[in-house]
Design a protein around this motif. Structure first.
Motif, PDB file in Angstrom:
ATOM      1  N   TRP A   1      -2.835   6.225   2.039  1.00 18.99           N
ATOM      2  CA  TRP A   1      -2.038   5.009   2.254  1.00 18.99           C
ATOM      3  C   TRP A   1      -2.923   3.894   2.822  1.00 18.99           C
ATOM      4  O   TRP A   1      -2.858   2.747   2.391  1.00 18.99           O
ATOM      5  CB  TRP A   1      -0.877   5.342   3.177  1.00 18.99           C
ATOM      6  CG  TRP A   1       0.060   4.213   3.499  1.00 18.99           C
ATOM      7  CD1 TRP A   1      -0.005   2.919   3.057  1.00 18.99           C
ATOM      8  CD2 TRP A   1       1.219   4.284   4.340  1.00 18.99           C
ATOM      9  NE1 TRP A   1       1.036   2.180   3.582  1.00 18.99           N
ATOM     10  CE2 TRP A   1       1.794   2.992   4.367  1.00 18.99           C
ATOM     11  CE3 TRP A   1       1.815   5.302   5.074  1.00 18.99           C
ATOM     12  CZ2 TRP A   1       2.940   2.704   5.106  1.00 18.99           C
ATOM     13  CZ3 TRP A   1       2.949   5.027   5.811  1.00 18.99           C
ATOM     14  CH2 TRP A   1       3.515   3.737   5.819  1.00 18.99           C
ATOM     15  N   SER A   2      -3.772   4.258   3.783  1.00 19.15           N
ATOM     16  CA  SER A   2      -4.665   3.257   4.379  1.00 19.15           C
ATOM     17  C   SER A   2      -5.653   2.729   3.339  1.00 19.15           C
ATOM     18  O   SER A   2      -5.958   1.532   3.319  1.00 19.15           O
ATOM     19  CB  SER A   2      -5.410   3.854   5.569  1.00 19.15           C
ATOM     20  OG  SER A   2      -6.265   4.915   5.164  1.00 19.15           O
TER      21      SER A   2
ATOM     22  N   VAL B   1      -1.629  11.485   3.372  1.00 20.05           N
ATOM     23  CA  VAL B   1      -1.091  10.211   3.839  1.00 20.05           C
ATOM     24  C   VAL B   1      -2.205   9.228   4.192  1.00 20.05           C
ATOM     25  O   VAL B   1      -2.004   8.003   4.202  1.00 20.05           O
ATOM     26  CB  VAL B   1      -0.154  10.434   5.047  1.00 20.05           C
ATOM     27  CG1 VAL B   1      -0.944  10.839   6.287  1.00 20.05           C
ATOM     28  CG2 VAL B   1       0.703   9.209   5.308  1.00 20.05           C
TER      29      VAL B   1
ATOM     30  N   GLY C   1       0.811  -1.214   0.000  1.00 17.45           N
ATOM     31  CA  GLY C   1       0.000   0.000   0.000  1.00 17.45           C
ATOM     32  C   GLY C   1       0.844   1.264   0.000  1.00 17.45           C
ATOM     33  O   GLY C   1       0.514   2.253  -0.666  1.00 17.45           O
ATOM     34  N   PHE C   2       1.963   1.223   0.724  1.00 22.87           N
ATOM     35  CA  PHE C   2       2.851   2.393   0.777  1.00 22.87           C
ATOM     36  C   PHE C   2       3.448   2.694  -0.592  1.00 22.87           C
ATOM     37  O   PHE C   2       3.478   3.850  -1.040  1.00 22.87           O
ATOM     38  CB  PHE C   2       3.971   2.142   1.781  1.00 22.87           C
ATOM     39  CG  PHE C   2       5.025   3.219   1.798  1.00 22.87           C
ATOM     40  CD1 PHE C   2       4.749   4.471   2.346  1.00 22.87           C
ATOM     41  CD2 PHE C   2       6.282   2.999   1.258  1.00 22.87           C
ATOM     42  CE1 PHE C   2       5.708   5.476   2.362  1.00 22.87           C
ATOM     43  CE2 PHE C   2       7.245   3.995   1.257  1.00 22.87           C
ATOM     44  CZ  PHE C   2       6.953   5.233   1.812  1.00 22.87           C
TER      45      PHE C   2
ATOM     46  N   TRP D   1       0.931   4.224  -2.832  1.00 23.38           N
ATOM     47  CA  TRP D   1       0.741   5.635  -2.457  1.00 23.38           C
ATOM     48  C   TRP D   1       1.851   6.507  -3.041  1.00 23.38           C
ATOM     49  O   TRP D   1       1.595   7.617  -3.531  1.00 23.38           O
ATOM     50  CB  TRP D   1       0.705   5.747  -0.933  1.00 23.38           C
ATOM     51  CG  TRP D   1       0.587   7.145  -0.419  1.00 23.38           C
ATOM     52  CD1 TRP D   1      -0.517   7.954  -0.434  1.00 23.38           C
ATOM     53  CD2 TRP D   1       1.635   7.918   0.197  1.00 23.38           C
ATOM     54  NE1 TRP D   1      -0.229   9.174   0.131  1.00 23.38           N
ATOM     55  CE2 TRP D   1       1.082   9.175   0.525  1.00 23.38           C
ATOM     56  CE3 TRP D   1       2.963   7.659   0.506  1.00 23.38           C
ATOM     57  CZ2 TRP D   1       1.825  10.171   1.140  1.00 23.38           C
ATOM     58  CZ3 TRP D   1       3.703   8.647   1.127  1.00 23.38           C
ATOM     59  CH2 TRP D   1       3.144   9.880   1.442  1.00 23.38           C
TER      60      TRP D   1
ATOM     61  N   TRP E   1      -5.179   2.480   0.109  1.00 23.75           N
ATOM     62  CA  TRP E   1      -4.469   1.582  -0.808  1.00 23.75           C
ATOM     63  C   TRP E   1      -4.158   0.250  -0.132  1.00 23.75           C
ATOM     64  O   TRP E   1      -4.232  -0.813  -0.766  1.00 23.75           O
ATOM     65  CB  TRP E   1      -3.197   2.247  -1.312  1.00 23.75           C
ATOM     66  CG  TRP E   1      -3.438   3.289  -2.357  1.00 23.75           C
ATOM     67  CD1 TRP E   1      -3.158   4.621  -2.276  1.00 23.75           C
ATOM     68  CD2 TRP E   1      -4.011   3.081  -3.655  1.00 23.75           C
ATOM     69  NE1 TRP E   1      -3.522   5.261  -3.430  1.00 23.75           N
ATOM     70  CE2 TRP E   1      -4.045   4.341  -4.298  1.00 23.75           C
ATOM     71  CE3 TRP E   1      -4.504   1.972  -4.338  1.00 23.75           C
ATOM     72  CZ2 TRP E   1      -4.556   4.504  -5.593  1.00 23.75           C
ATOM     73  CZ3 TRP E   1      -5.012   2.134  -5.619  1.00 23.75           C
ATOM     74  CH2 TRP E   1      -5.036   3.385  -6.222  1.00 23.75           C
ATOM     75  N   SER E   2      -3.808   0.297   1.148  1.00 23.65           N
ATOM     76  CA  SER E   2      -3.531  -0.955   1.855  1.00 23.65           C
ATOM     77  C   SER E   2      -4.782  -1.828   1.922  1.00 23.65           C
ATOM     78  O   SER E   2      -4.713  -3.049   1.765  1.00 23.65           O
ATOM     79  CB  SER E   2      -3.015  -0.661   3.269  1.00 23.65           C
ATOM     80  OG  SER E   2      -1.760   0.000   3.220  1.00 23.65           O
TER      81      SER E   2
END
Length: 287
Positions: free
Chosen positions: A259-260, A256, A226-227, A230, A262-263
């Motif tokens: 990021w969550s 930011v 996920g990072f 991002w 995408w994870s």
């Protein structure tokens, strides 16, 4: 189960998939060799994503030879997929799975860019836009699926302590539905994330960079992938491929908090792949 998406690998893939015990490799030499092969396999797993995003970053905003940028990117994505099938770098089963990710992602894009939502937009003209979304956009989601499928095969992945499949499906559905419903009934991603955390807390991914199996908490893998997505999103918005409302005047870093998101999308993608493999194993379809 890790071989179910495998079929007549190319010579390069055959080398990466080959198992040759190296008992004499120890210490720093082993670390260097495993690190090297880990990097090579990661690069190979990212082949479609790498080539596609190289095009995303290199095609001028004005397009090429009179063809609009978004249309060029669609042509490039289709060409990469065709070449990978021809070169036996991707199987037809993998292509079917990637097409599914494309459709799921495109549906989300249509909703997110609709007039009542406008979470982001694709400002440039293209002939290959449908409902305001360029058709190449689905390939950005397909790239995530392609990476996980390829990594699964190249690293001979196994998952230890995987939760019951129906529970994984339930979490994946909640993740996907929340991407839509949070605009109307509130964002429950952290509740869904907490459920995913509990569900996969004991799960471990076992992978083989060279000849020895290594382990990593599955949740850590979700967060790391996920990072990097991002980061790719930040680069993509910097080049104006799409823009969030706060980036219309001048570019700024993607929040930011994405990021969550995408994870969680990685969790959903992983679940689809696991269940495709599980279903194929149960019906005993030859690879």
């Amino acid at each position: 189960m890790s071989r179910l998406f495998s079929l007549r690998p190319s010579a390069a893939d055959a080398h990466l998939l080959a198992f040759h015990p190296r008992p004499g490799l120890t210490g720093l030499s082993r670390f260097a060799a495993e690190f090297l092969y880990f990097g090579i396999k990661e690069a190979r797993a990212c082949l479609f994503a790498g080539l596609f995003f190289a095009a995303v970053f290199s095609v001028p905003r004005t397009g090429l030879l009179g063809v609009a940028r978004y249309d060029v990117l669609l042509i490039v994505a289709l060409a990469i997929q065709s070449w990978m099938i021809w070169a036996r770098l991707e199987t037809r089963d993998e292509l079917k799975a990637i097409t599914l990710f494309h459709l799921i992602g495109f549906a989300l894009e249509v909703f997110k860019t609709s007039g009542s939502i406008q979470s982001w937009s694709y400002p440039d003209f293209a002939y290959t836009k449908l409902f305001g979304v360029p058709l190449f956009a689905g390939f950005m989601y397909a790239a995530v699926g392609s990476y996980i499928i390829q990594a699964w095969r190249l690293f001979d992945l196994r998952v230890e302590h995987h939760p019951p499949h129906w529970m994984g499906v339930a979490i994946a559905l909640l993740i996907y539905v929340n991407f839509f419903t949070h605009h109307y009934i509130g964002d429950y991603r952290w509740y869904v994330a907490a459920c995913a955390l509990g569900l996969y807390a004991r799960s471990t991914v076992i992978f083989r960079p060279l000849d020895v199996e290594r382990r990593m908490p599955l949740l850590l893998a979700f967060v790391l992938i996920g990072f990097f997505i991002w980061l790719a999103e930040n680069i993509s918005t910097f080049f104006g491929i799409w823009k969030y409302p706060n980036q219309l005047g001048a570019w700024s870093m993607v929040h930011v908090g994405k990021w969550s998101s995408w994870s969680l999308l990685v969790v959903m993608t992983f679940t689809i792949i696991v269940n495709l493999k599980h279903i194929k194993a149960r019906i005993h379809v030859p690879a």
